[in-house]
Design a protein around this motif. Structure first.
Motif, PDB file in Angstrom:
ATOM      1  N   LEU A  67       6.734  -7.775  -0.421  1.00  0.00           N
ATOM      2  CA  LEU A  67       7.239  -6.682  -0.705  1.00  0.00           C
ATOM      3  C   LEU A  67       7.724  -6.215   0.677  1.00  0.00           C
ATOM      4  N   SER A  68       7.041  -6.179   1.682  1.00  0.00           N
ATOM      5  CA  SER A  68       7.294  -5.902   3.149  1.00  0.00           C
ATOM      6  C   SER A  68       8.466  -6.489   3.661  1.00  0.00           C
ATOM      7  N   LYS A  69       8.452  -7.893   3.144  1.00  0.00           N
ATOM      8  CA  LYS A  69       9.847  -8.672   3.826  1.00  0.00           C
ATOM      9  C   LYS A  69      10.795  -8.396   3.288  1.00  0.00           C
ATOM     10  N   LEU A  70      11.041  -8.233   2.135  1.00  0.00           N
ATOM     11  CA  LEU A  70      12.050  -7.976   1.351  1.00  0.00           C
ATOM     12  C   LEU A  70      12.461  -6.397   1.772  1.00  0.00           C
ATOM     13  N   SER A  71      11.579  -5.572   1.873  1.00  0.00           N
ATOM     14  CA  SER A  71      12.035  -4.219   2.344  1.00  0.00           C
ATOM     15  C   SER A  71      12.739  -4.362   3.581  1.00  0.00           C
ATOM     16  N   ASN A  72      12.041  -4.950   4.527  1.00  0.00           N
ATOM     17  CA  ASN A  72      12.978  -4.955   5.928  1.00  0.00           C
ATOM     18  C   ASN A  72      14.269  -5.690   5.689  1.00  0.00           C
TER      19      ASN A  72
END
Length: 362
Positions: free
Chosen positions: A326-331
């Motif tokens: 989730l964090s990777k895709l967000s960034n």
């Protein structure tokens, strides 16, 4: 630069939740050295369609003639979605502008007949007439350019993806949500073709399965009381309806989301998708229209299948369990939009297309 008459539905978001209106508003606000005359074309969200629109169209044609008469040297920026209603209506307005010898740019904005495998004969006749015109056309992606070239042998096509104002998004630092309940959001017209039935079914199943989530919808229903009441009844505390959002209210809404859901049957390049991604909201969407041109599945967003509740459940459950992803895709989603969608470059390219239109001969 000459005056430019630009067409779109109402620019008041209380009257129209429209991607074309958002694009038009963006262009007018950012192209400071150009004098725009906005011509309102298209029904308001609360107006009835079908036979009830015939009188309004005749009135609109009269106002269109008067506007063109008032600005005889203006360039026309004609926004043209490839939907049935527009294909039947817009060639009349385009034809009048051509009769009056106005220079013109035709800007395509998705619609179900952009990528449809078959176009009815009577609609195809109108489209062939339009695409045979010696004017610059604007499309949203290389995919759209290929489709128009192959179907209509159109040669004067310019790729110009939609753009959004990035000032607020650039300054926003999204905190990684590693433990709290995830919030899913949708922004736009709340309609059957946006996949609302499948989103509702997926959320009902997730609630029964005990998957924690909050769903927020923002926008206006295409058919009053068709979906909002059902979401409220079936999801209870899991659901919040935000109404129509714009300005700072929209920015606040976007900042509150973890995931942007878009289970549409067809699209061009949605402004809402670009806006959400610019705030680091992870897109979970069908790969329709030009969406696959900006989303790399698993890198800056996730794809779901058309008309498939189970794929919505699977991708959301995946993000719920894998907060690192989730964090990777967000960034990655934010970084891609900030890097790619530069308003200054957009306006410069648009003005070059206007210049090309002005140089074109009848």
């Amino acid at each position: 630069m000459h005056n430019i008459i630009i067409t779109s539905p109402s620019l008041d978001p209380k009257q129209n939740v429209s991607g074309i209106s958002s694009v038009t508003q963006f262009i007018i606000q950012n192209n400071k050295n150009t004098q725009y005359i906005h011509f309102e074309l298209g029904k308001k969200d609360y107006e009835r369609g079908g036979i009830y629109r015939i009188g309004s169209i005749f009135k609109c044609l009269y106002l269109w003639w008067k506007t063109l008469s008032r600005y005889p040297q203006s360039i026309i920026h004609y926004n043209f979605p490839l939907s049935k209603a527009s294909i039947l209506r817009d060639p009349l307005f385009i034809g009048i502008a051509r009769i009056r010898k106005h220079k013109m740019v035709i800007h395509l904005h998705g619609g179900n007949f952009l990528t449809a495998p078959h176009i009815p004969f009577y609609l195809n006749v109108f489209l062939k007439k339009v695409f045979a015109l010696p004017v610059p056309f604007i499309v949203l992606s290389e995919l759209e350019k290929r489709l128009i070239q192959e179907r209509f042998n159109c040669v004067n096509i310019n790729v110009l993806p939609n753009c959004v104002d990035l000032k607020d998004a650039e300054d926003f630092e999204k905190e990684a949500n590693m433990h709290n309940t995830l919030t899913i959001g949708y922004l736009g017209r709340i309609a059957e073709t946006k996949g609302m039935d499948y989103l509702l079914d997926a959320c009902i199943q997730m609630k029964k399965m005990g998957i924690p989530f909050h769903l927020k919808l923002a926008g206006k229903e295409e058919v009053k009381d068709k979906y909002i009441l059902a979401f409220q009844k079936e999801l209870g505390d899991h659901f919040i309806y935000e109404g129509v959002v714009f300005g700072e209210t929209k920015n606040k809404f976007l900042k509150s989301l973890d995931v942007f859901i878009l289970p549409s049957f067809f699209e061009g390049l949605p402004m809402s998708l670009i806006e959400c991604m610019s705030y680091g909201v992870v897109p979970v969407t069908t790969p329709v229209g030009s969406i696959s041109e900006i989303i790399n599945n698993g890198e800056n967003g996730l794809f779901i299948n058309i008309r498939d509740s189970q794929s919505i459940i699977q991708q959301f459950d995946r993000l719920n369990k894998d907060r690192i992803l989730l964090s990777k895709l967000s960034n990655q989603s934010k970084e891609y939009i900030i890097r790619t969608f530069n308003p200054i470059i957009y306006i410069d390219r648009l003005n070059k297309i206007y210049a090309k239109a002005f140089r074109s001969q009848y």
